[in-house]
Each structure stands twice: as structure tokens, then as C-alpha cells.
Design a protein around this motif. Structure first.
Motif, PDB file in Angstrom:
ATOM      1  N   PRO A 158       5.039   6.374   9.605  1.00 53.47           N
ATOM      2  CA  PRO A 158       3.777   6.027   8.936  1.00 53.47           C
ATOM      3  C   PRO A 158       3.306   7.066   7.928  1.00 53.47           C
ATOM      4  O   PRO A 158       2.462   6.760   7.098  1.00 53.47           O
ATOM      5  CB  PRO A 158       2.780   5.907  10.094  1.00 53.47           C
ATOM      6  N   MET A 159       3.829   8.290   7.989  1.00 56.92           N
ATOM      7  CA  MET A 159       3.363   9.305   7.049  1.00 56.92           C
ATOM      8  C   MET A 159       4.086   9.207   5.706  1.00 56.92           C
ATOM      9  O   MET A 159       3.493   9.404   4.656  1.00 56.92           O
ATOM     10  CB  MET A 159       3.546  10.711   7.630  1.00 56.92           C
ATOM     11  N   ALA A 178       0.865  -1.175   0.000  1.00 52.89           N
ATOM     12  CA  ALA A 178       0.000   0.000   0.000  1.00 52.89           C
ATOM     13  C   ALA A 178       0.899   1.222   0.000  1.00 52.89           C
ATOM     14  O   ALA A 178       2.118   1.101   0.065  1.00 52.89           O
ATOM     15  CB  ALA A 178      -0.907  -0.004   1.230  1.00 52.89           C
ATOM     16  N   THR A 179       0.301   2.392  -0.099  1.00 53.45           N
ATOM     17  CA  THR A 179       1.126   3.594  -0.076  1.00 53.45           C
ATOM     18  C   THR A 179       0.829   4.393   1.172  1.00 53.45           C
ATOM     19  O   THR A 179      -0.299   4.411   1.645  1.00 53.45           O
ATOM     20  CB  THR A 179       0.858   4.485  -1.301  1.00 53.45           C
ATOM     21  N   PRO A 180       1.850   5.074   1.695  1.00 53.02           N
ATOM     22  CA  PRO A 180       1.626   5.921   2.856  1.00 53.02           C
ATOM     23  C   PRO A 180       0.774   7.121   2.457  1.00 53.02           C
ATOM     24  O   PRO A 180       0.635   7.390   1.276  1.00 53.02           O
ATOM     25  CB  PRO A 180       3.040   6.328   3.254  1.00 53.02           C
ATOM     26  N   PRO A 181       0.226   7.881   3.352  1.00 55.30           N
ATOM     27  CA  PRO A 181       0.375   7.712   4.796  1.00 55.30           C
ATOM     28  C   PRO A 181      -0.521   6.613   5.359  1.00 55.30           C
ATOM     29  O   PRO A 181      -1.581   6.343   4.817  1.00 55.30           O
ATOM     30  CB  PRO A 181      -0.052   9.065   5.340  1.00 55.30           C
ATOM     31  N   PHE A 182      -0.048   6.009   6.449  1.00 53.77           N
ATOM     32  CA  PHE A 182      -0.818   4.979   7.130  1.00 53.77           C
ATOM     33  C   PHE A 182      -1.542   5.535   8.350  1.00 53.77           C
ATOM     34  O   PHE A 182      -2.289   4.825   8.991  1.00 53.77           O
ATOM     35  CB  PHE A 182       0.086   3.815   7.509  1.00 53.77           C
ATOM     36  N   GLU A 236       1.964  -4.870   8.065  1.00 55.18           N
ATOM     37  CA  GLU A 236       2.751  -3.874   7.329  1.00 55.18           C
ATOM     38  C   GLU A 236       4.004  -3.551   8.121  1.00 55.18           C
ATOM     39  O   GLU A 236       3.938  -3.331   9.329  1.00 55.18           O
ATOM     40  CB  GLU A 236       1.922  -2.590   7.158  1.00 55.18           C
ATOM     41  N   LEU A 284       2.911  -2.337  11.707  1.00 57.10           N
ATOM     42  CA  LEU A 284       1.503  -1.985  11.895  1.00 57.10           C
ATOM     43  C   LEU A 284       0.616  -3.227  11.791  1.00 57.10           C
ATOM     44  O   LEU A 284       0.970  -4.209  11.134  1.00 57.10           O
ATOM     45  CB  LEU A 284       1.076  -0.950  10.851  1.00 57.10           C
ATOM     46  N   PRO A 340       6.821   0.883   2.560  1.00 55.76           N
ATOM     47  CA  PRO A 340       6.397  -0.467   2.972  1.00 55.76           C
ATOM     48  C   PRO A 340       7.385  -1.531   2.475  1.00 55.76           C
ATOM     49  O   PRO A 340       7.921  -1.407   1.372  1.00 55.76           O
ATOM     50  CB  PRO A 340       5.044  -0.640   2.281  1.00 55.76           C
TER      51      PRO A 340
END
Lengths: 344, 444
Positions: free
Chosen positions: B332-333, A11-15, B326, B355, B337
Motif C-alpha cells: 500500500p505504500m 489513485a496514487t499511493p500511499p494508501f 482498489e 483494499l 493500482p
């Protein structure tokens, strides 16, 4: 070569994510409208209750039928925006309006005001006001017949001709009353400001109690679900413009405070003009939009043929929104050209 | 205390720093093998000098710089080069890397331990020396440090700005470095200030790290023109442009660099590393990594040899929980990954954030309702709402009119968007397409 570990998501950030989503915003708008609706039912009894139910039901049902193809699980009606459209339309209607007219107006609001543009986020005009403008054009008498208020004791008493059959001329007997704006315009008779604030006046369902609308708006503004710039800009413009006129000729022009609290101004400024879809996104654009509405409202009320102009003022400025957005892009950080301001 | 300074806009994501902020930096045991990719920084990859079969020593140069915007690579352990081969890189590619088998029972002493007499050296020699130490920005971007220190003709640096904001949620490595290695930081500041001829140095720290601010204030050498600047805790306070705005109230012109407003910014961890390099000759062969998140059993802050495998580190920290979905290198920003557990820690790996399923599950996307939350979040004052709808229909050229190239992909817009629109993802694609177009235009 190892294969990708299936345990891990690509997936792509942001998380990190703020918890509030669009349906939540719609829910909170409805919560903010609950006191206004309760007041409407208190003032106008079962007629108000039926109007709100019919408008909301029609909007939701039509959106579900026309988009979800019967599958409620992923129908856009679940995001709550159709319910908001229905409630807001109901609040702009006079309490004695026949229900079939309300249903017709709701259909126009949701179909022509929203779905034909492509659904949520795509419409140019505020859907509720689109529906109301249609009704105003078709049924001018019914839309300007205001019933007087009753308390809880008169709950079961129908106002006007709520249950009239479609296309038959509704019967409006003698129990109609003039709104404060009409009294001011046509009889030059002001209404007590306290009555305006608390809503013990004739008018549409939601335009009667300024203070409950302001409370709802303050809640939404505090939660950042509506942009404070637009109502503040409208109130400031209306007050300043009306006061200036009033200073020039107090005999002819109503004073600013009276303008602020009467008619649909508070409801329009707090809940209609702030509809994010049909208002600008840039801070400077919001100010410009709000000023435009304020000026148009006073021009229509003081110089036009109608006692009330909030609906047309907002619809006109809706049309100008794409242009306003284009010419008010914020000056970016480190902009080489510093002429573009940021406006907030 | 005066009001903490800051920039305008930005967001306040949950910090999650308490997981690791209170733990001392802990040195991990040397692994059996390290993986050292030749490309660990922005710029040209390093050129291999050592060959398979060679014995190499901890701190010895095994690959030379590949150009000016490049740094040499050092062996992070004493051992034997077993191969130079393609290996999984944390950026998702397969890249050339040294594989070094670590010598058993080696004392792992430094190849060339010595103090550098920096006070006598001219700035140009100091810059060269820093390049020789393999230093790159440790905050995450991994831009070669010496390039920022070599001021172009006609420009000058007035201020040295040390970045101790660490504004990404979860990460605490800079926080620990400031608490534990203050003397290394101040030595680094002295060396850098001398190179730049800077009037004054600032160390900027967010107010969620008051203990670090107090520690540093109490340790500032009396003869050093250095000021601690507490900044409001807000993301992305640690972005160079936001930092310069907050500390000096200057804006870096669009498309320009901090030096154009007479500022050089360095991460606090980089500065501490440079301090150690001048104090006892240790080049960039290890770094502090925060290993954290709800999906790791024992969150901690580790001192890790560069090239240590992710799997070694996870094992050291008690392994992943059942619901881990993850693993990010970085916060996280803006972190990256990871798909493979055998990727190595790079010079620029500031943290490993693990995560859970709950945190990464995909959210339903709704249409943009033009709520303008993104405009109020964007620290660059862009219009992500308009940019997002242009990107959705691939109208990339029009995005140039909305200054898409100034987007730094901080993720603030995606964070606030109530309609869960993957704005940053779309902007990355758009920028990639536009950059390619520009390159083609230049070539034609």
C-alpha cells in the motif's frame, strides 16, 4: 480491448494514512487550553469568560464571513484554527479589558494577521500576537491595567470595565495590581515562586498559571502536535542567559527561575512560539528560533523600557523564520557535503 | 538479544500482516493461458525467439535478453504460443506479450532439470548463468540481478546484504520464503558470496518476523560467514539505503550506488530463487505472491507461474468483496493500482493487496501548516514541506536546490501529512518534468 473496470479507483499511493488530520490537531490544541481557560475563569470570573467568548466568536465569525461566502459546509472556519487564534488572543489580555477592544483586536488578528496573507498556513506572524500588538499600540493603558484575582465567590464581579462602550474612555478605578514582572522591574520586589507556578498572581488571563500551561504543552508534545524543541530551547536560553546576568550582578538582574515562571513566557513558549505556521520547520531552525526568542525576551525585560517582552520577541523571530528555514536545511542522507548538520 | 538496529526517521504504519503470515505457501493450479510481457524488468525488453504456433516447454527460453541490462524470458508453462500481441501491462500501458495456451494434462515438468556444479565455475560464468536464469529483483523493483553482481572496474564488494525486511504493510511473501525455504536461501547466499568474493554476508530481518529470524539462525551452515541481523520494524527499513545504514552504519553517497560503499543488496526471495536455479535448474518462472487485504475473501500466500492473470488468482482466493475499490500490485505504500483484471503477474509482483472503499476514499486537502511531521518522517532528511509548496506552484527548478532527485518516493511524508497533501504524487510529476528537462539538455 476491455474498458477500465469502473469498480476500481485510479489513485496514487500511499494508501496507508495516519489518522490525524489538521482539524484534529487544532481540536487537540483547544483541549490542551481548556484547563488554562478554566483557571482564568476561576481567577477572574465572568470577565474572563466574556473575553474568551468574544475573542473566539469574533475570529470565527469574521473568517466565516470573509472566506466561506455563507456556506458553512466548506468554510475554512471548520478547521478550528480561527478558534485557536481567538482563544490564544484572549489568554494574552488583561481580565478587565473592555470587550469592544477585545473584539477589535480579534478582528485585526484574524484579518490582518491571517486572512490577508492568504489564510491558514500563509501568514508570516502569529495572528494572536499580531492582534495583541495592535491593541498594545492603541490602548497601552488598558492593556497594562491588571486586576487582582478573586476566587469563585467573586465570579459575577466585573473586573475593570468589561462592558465599557466603544471609544468612550473606560474607567479604571483603584483596584489595579502590579504583575510580578512590573513589581520586579519597577520596585525590585520578587514574587514567591510557588505563587508564580500555580498562578495566584495578577496578570493576563492565561499567563497566571504556569503549571496548567506546561501540562497542556506536555500533552501536545507527547501527542506530537507541537514541537518540543521550541519551548525547550526558549526555556533553556532564558534560564541560562538570565542566570548568567544574575551571577554578574544579582542586585540588578532577576534570577533565571523568576524569569522562567513570570509574565507570558510559559504561555508564549508553549502555545505561541510553537505555532507551526510562523515558526521554522527544520530541526536546527527550531533551535535557532528558540534561542533568538530567549535572548530577545531577556534583553527586553532587563534592558528595555517594558516589563514584558515575550510578544515582541516572538513576532521578531517570526519575521526571521523564512530566512532561518533557508539557512538551516537539513543535510540529506548521503550528502556529499557533510558540513550541513541535521540538528536533532 | 541486543537492541534491534535501524535507520533514523521513518514511520510505523499498521502492519496488517497477520492476515497471511501464518499460512503455508500454496501452489495455484496452472491456468488455461499465461501472458508474458517482454518488458518485466528495468532495462531493455527481451527479444522474442519463439513464434506463434511454436510449442514451448516450462522453463525454456522464449525471448533473449535485449542487452546487458536485460534478461531472457522463459516459458512459465508447457503449451503453445498463440500470439505475440499487445496486452494490458500492470504498469498501466499496453505492451508486447507472449500469450501461451497451456497444454491440457501436461505433467509440466521442467524443460532442463539439472544441478549446476557452481563451485568449479569462475565468477564471470556464474554471473552469465544467473542472467540466463532470467533473474531480477523480486522485492518489487525488478532490476536484473546479474548487473548488480558484475562489479565495475576499480570497485569491490566486501559485504553481501540479503534483504528480508519486507517493510511494506500487508506483504508476507518474503516472510514465508524465509520460514519455508531456508536451505534455498543459504545455497543462494553461497553462490552470490563466491561471485562477489564478499568477506561476509548479512541477512537483515525486521523483528516482527521473529519466527523467521529463529528459523534462519538455526539453519545457518557452520562454514558460511553469514550473520542474521534483527532490525527494528519500521517503514521503509527495506529500502536499500536504509538497510545499509541500519546494518553497516554507512550512507550511500547521493547519486551513487551501494557498491560505492562496497555493498551488494539482494532480496531474500531472489536469493532463494537463485539457490533453486543452481540446485535443480529452475529459472525464474514462478514466484511467491501474497494475496491479501480486507477486500479479498480468502487471503493467502501463493506460488504462481509468472504470467498468471490477476483474475485467475482472485478467483482462486474466493473473489473480491462487495466493497473492493482498489487492487494494488505491491504494498500500500509504493504499489501500483490496477485498472484491469486481465493483467498478468510479473517477475516483480510481490503482492496483490485488495483494499476497500473506506481505505481509498479521498480525503479533504488542507493548506500546509508547516507542522514539520514530514521532515521528521523523511528517511532521506529532505524537506517535503518546502518541496510540496514549490511543487504546488510548479517551481520545479527550485526543487533541485532542495535535492528532489534524492527522493525515493517511499510515501512516508504523504503518510504523516495531517493536511492530506498528496506530496509523493507531486514529487513524481516534478521528477518526471526535471528528468525530461535534463534529457533535453543533454541532447541539445
Amino acid at each position: 480491448m476491455t474498458r477500465r473496470d469502473p469498480q476500481f479507483v485510479i489513485a496514487t499511493p500511499p494508501f496507508a494514512k495516519r489518522a490525524v488530520d489538521t482539524p484534529a490537531i487544532m481540536r487537540h490544541v483547544i483541549y490542551a487550553l481548556v484547563p488554562v481557560m478554566i483557571a482564568a475563569v476561576y481567577f477572574f470570573g465572568v470577565s474572563a469568560l466574556l473575553l474568551i467568548a468574544v475573542c473566539t466568536g469574533t475570529c470565527m465569525l469574521l473568517e466565516w464571513l470573509l472566506t466561506g461566502r455563507g456556506n458553512l459546509g466548506n468554510s475554512p472556519v471548520r478547521d478550528g484554527s480561527a478558534a485557536v487564534t481567538g482563544i490564544l488572543l484572549a489568554l494574552t489580555l488583561p481580565p478587565g479589558l473592555p470587550l469592544w477592544m477585545a473584539a477589535l483586536g480579534s478582528a485585526v488578528a484574524i484579518v490582518f494577521g491571517k486572512l490577508l496573507f492568504g489564510g491558514l498556513g500563509q501568514n508570516v506572524f502569529n495572528p494572536s500576537l499580531t492582534g495583541r500588538a495592535f491593541l498594545q499600540a492603541c490602548f497601552p493603558v488598558a492593556l497594562t491595567t491588571w486586576s487582582p484575582q478573586g476566587g469563585l465567590g467573586a465570579f459575577l464581579e466585573m473586573r475593570g470595565d468589561t462592558l465599557a462602550l466603544p471609544l468612550l474612555r473606560p474607567v479604571f478605578d483603584g483596584i489595579s495590581a502590579a504583575t510580578p514582572l512590573a513589581r520586579m522591574k519597577f520596585e525590585s520586589e520578587p514574587t514567591d515562586l510557588g505563587a508564580l507556578l500555580f498562578g495566584t498572581i495578577p496578570g493576563s488571563l492565561g499567563e497566571t498559571s504556569a503549571i496548567l500551561i506546561l501540562l497542556g504543552g506536555a500533552y501536545l508534545g507527547w501527542r506530537r502536535f507541537l514541537n518540543w524543541r521550541i519551548p525547550v530551547g526558549i526555556f533553556a536560553t532564558v534560564y541560562l542567559f538570565a542566570s548568567a546576568l544574575n551571577m554578574i550582578d544579582p542586585g540588578r538582574f532577576t534570577d533565571g527561575l523568576h524569569h522562567l515562571l513570570s509574565g507570558g513566557l510559559v504561555l508564549g513558549a508553549v502555545f505561541m512560539a510553537t505555532d507551526p505556521v510562523s515558526s521554522p520547520v527544520t530541526p536546527r531552525g527550531m533551535w535557532l528560533f528558540a534561542c533568538g526568542i530567549g535572548v530577545l525576551v531577556i534583553l527586553i525585560r532587563e534592558f528595555g523600557g517594558l516589563p514584558e517582552g515575550v510578544m515582541y520577541a516572538i513576532l521578531l523571530m517570526n519575521a526571521a523564520t523564512p530566512l532561518i528555514d533557508r539557512i538551516t536545511q537539513p543535510g540529506i542522507y548521503g550528502a556529499v557535503d557533510h558540513r550541513a548538520g541535521r540538528g536533532d | 538479544m541486543t537492541q534491534a538496529r535501524t535507520f533514523r526517521h521513518g514511520i510505523h504504519p499498521a502492519e496488517h500482516k497477520a492476515l497471511t503470515a501464518g499460512r503455508l505457501i500454496e501452489r495455484i493450479a496452472f491456468p488455461d493461458e499465461v501472458i508474458l510481457p517482454l518488458a518485466q524488468h528495468i532495462g531493455a525488453p527481451s527479444r522474442p525467439l519463439a513464434k506463434p504456433g511454436d510449442k514451448v516447454y516450462r522453463g525454456q527460453i522464449i525471448a533473449a535478453e535485449g542487452g546487458f541490462v536485460s534478461v531472457p524470458l522463459h516459458a512459465s508453462v508447457t503449451g503453445t504460443v498463440s500470439a505475440i500481441a499487445k496486452h494490458h501491462h500492470p504498469n498501466g500501458s499496453l505492451a508486447d506479450a507472449f500469450v501461451i495456451e497451456v497444454e491440457q494434462n501436461s505433467p509440466q515438468t521442467l524443460y532442463d532439470e539439472h544441478a549446476t556444479d557452481w563451485e568449479e565455475m569462475p565468477p564471470s560464468a556464474l554471473i552469465e548463468h544467473i542472467q540466463r536464469g532470467g533473474f531480477v529483483g523480486l522485492g518489487g523493483a525488478a532490476f536484473p540481478t546479474h548487473v548488480k553482481l558484475a562489479i565495475p572496474e576499480g570497485k569491490h564488494a566486501r559485504w553481501l546484504l540479503i534483504n528480508g525486511c519486507e517493510c511494506e504493510p500487508y506483504l508476507t511473501s518474503d516472510h514465508r520464503i524465509m520460514l519455508e525455504w531456508a536451505d534455498s536461501i543459504f545455497l543462494g547466499v553461497r553462490v552470490l558470496a563466491r561471485i562477489l568474493g564478499a568477506e561476509k554476508s548479512f541477512i537483515a530481518v525486521e523483528t516482527n518476523k521473529w519466527d523467521a529470524i529463529k528459523t534462519l539462525v538455526s539453519r545457518i551452515p557452520a562454514d558460511l560467514a553469514c550473520e542474521l541481523v534483527p532490525l527494528e520494524t519500521k517503514y521503509p527499513q527495506g529500502a536499500e539505503k536504509m538497510l545499509i545504514k541500519a546494518v553497516l552504519d554507512q550512507e550511500v553517497p547521493s547519486g551513487k550506488l551501494p557498491i560505492d560503499v562496497h555493498v551488494v543488496v539482494q532480496n531474500v526471495g531472489t536469493v532463494a530463487g537463485i539457490g533453486d536455479f543452481f540446485a535443480f535448474g529452475q529459472p525464474l518462472i514462478e514466484r511467491v505472491v501474497t494475496v491479501t487485504g480486507p477486500a479479498i475473501r480468502r487471503p493467502t500466500t501463493l506460488l504462481v507461474p509468472i504470467g498468471t492473470r490477476l483474475s485467475n488468482i482472485l478467483e482462486h482466493c474466493g473473489g473480491l468483496t462487495e466493497d473492493a475499490r482498489e487492487i494494488l500490485f505491491g504494498g500500500p505504500m509504493m504499489g501500483t493500482p490496477q485498472q484491469f483484471l486481465d493483467v498478468p503477474i510479473l517477475k516483480g509482483t510481490s503482492g496483490i493487496v485488495c483494499l476497500t472503499e473506506e481505505q481509498v476514499k479521498s480525503r479533504q486537502e488542507y493548506p500546509c501548516i508547516r507542522c514539520a511531521a514530514c521532515l521528521d518522517a523523511c528517511p532521506i532528511f529532505l524537506n517535503p514541506s518546502a518541496l510540496g509548496s514549490l511543487a504546488r506552484t510548479a517551481r520545479y527548478d527550485e526543487m533541485m536546490d532542495y535535492n528532489i532527485m534524492d527522493c525515493m518516493e517511499c510515501g512516508s511524508c504523504s503518510y504523516v501529512c495531517p493536511s492530506n497533501i498528496p506530496l509523493v504524487q507531486r514529487f513524481r510529476v516534478a521528477k518526471g518534468v526535471l528528468r525530461e528537462k535534463q534529457a533535453r539538455g543533454k541532447a541539445a
